[in-house]
Design a protein around this motif. Sequence first.
Motif: not given
Length: 379
Positions: A65-77, A104-107, A109-114
């Motif tokens: 749920p909501g996987v495309g809307q999270d601000a991943l950079h916050e979790a990266w810390n 970037s967010l797209e990069e 997200r793409a890395w996590m999926i891969a």
Amino acid sequence: MLAACSSKPPRPETPSLPSPPPATTAPTWPPLPPVADWPGDTAPLPAPILRGRSQWIPVRWNELPGVGQDALHEAWNAWMRSCERPGQTWGQLCAEVRRLSIASLEEQRAWMIARLQPYRIQPLPGQSASEGLLTSYYEPMFEAQRQPSAAFPIPLYQPPATLGQRKPWFTRQEMETLPQAQAELAGREIAWLADPVDALVLQIQGSGRLRLTEADGSQKLVRLAYAGTNDQPYKSVGRWLLDQGAIRDATWPGIKAWTVQNPGRVRDMLWANPRMVFFREEPLPPFDAGFGPRGAQGVALTPGRSIAVDPQSIPYGTPVWLASQGPVTTLARLVLAQDTGSAIVGAVRADYFAGWGPEAGDFAGRLKQPLKMWALWPR
């Protein structure tokens, strides 16, 4: 820049709790793209995994749920904190995690999926598939003094030298009434608080921040970290008050209101919980003030991105997709499994680290709602 260097640094401020998503009683998740729009997520799904108290069922990324809307950079810390103690599973990926901290967010997200496969976390086969539970905890912050006074009479202790020689050690009541226990605690005081209920909150949460006034009048911000207990069982003072018929509201504001109205019974309430927690003092420099105490993984917790889990269900350092909808808040975000607790038991069970101070305490005290979790594991 030179002018700035000539001024005195400001007194460190307590970072505020990140604003949770707006509360709603009937949220709906944003629409998700189909599988075809998620490159790298078209391979056959792997087999389920049995792990300790849980089973992991492989799913597609677009089921989160909501996987495309999270601000991943916050979790990266928080993720980079986990990489300070990654363990065998995550050690090889942590170099990539660090490089992606400025991506970037797209990069990201793409890395996590891969690189990562989502698994829905469930109870073991044959166990009750009861709804998951999300609660929250926080780091209290109180005014304190290095020396006792009429206004600050409540001590906080470091572990006594004889703690390991006697199990269980003296109860809370015995520590206040037996000369032998008092003699062994003498000189072990770290600081003094104004309110015994504040001390109890600090002990229950296991750590906290103090704005500490030294004997010379100077002030500094310090952290008290968990250093052990007297090995006595924990008993809820809220449960004791409810059983006494003393209150109907067993929240901390309700308990404190009762203590103000019944000062002569506060000691009986405190003695109902025989467990005592001991602390160690740690410095809290400004550059580290944006993180919480160290969790069971051994790394500093990140507000809104660290959770406590049952390590027999989810290994420390595992990135987890968390989704929860309830009357307090709606959460759909990437978090890291970095801590545990005695009450955090079961497959779909998490305690959400809310941060520190009154705002975080209010949020943590109210959060108790359904939970779903997905472990993100290396492919």
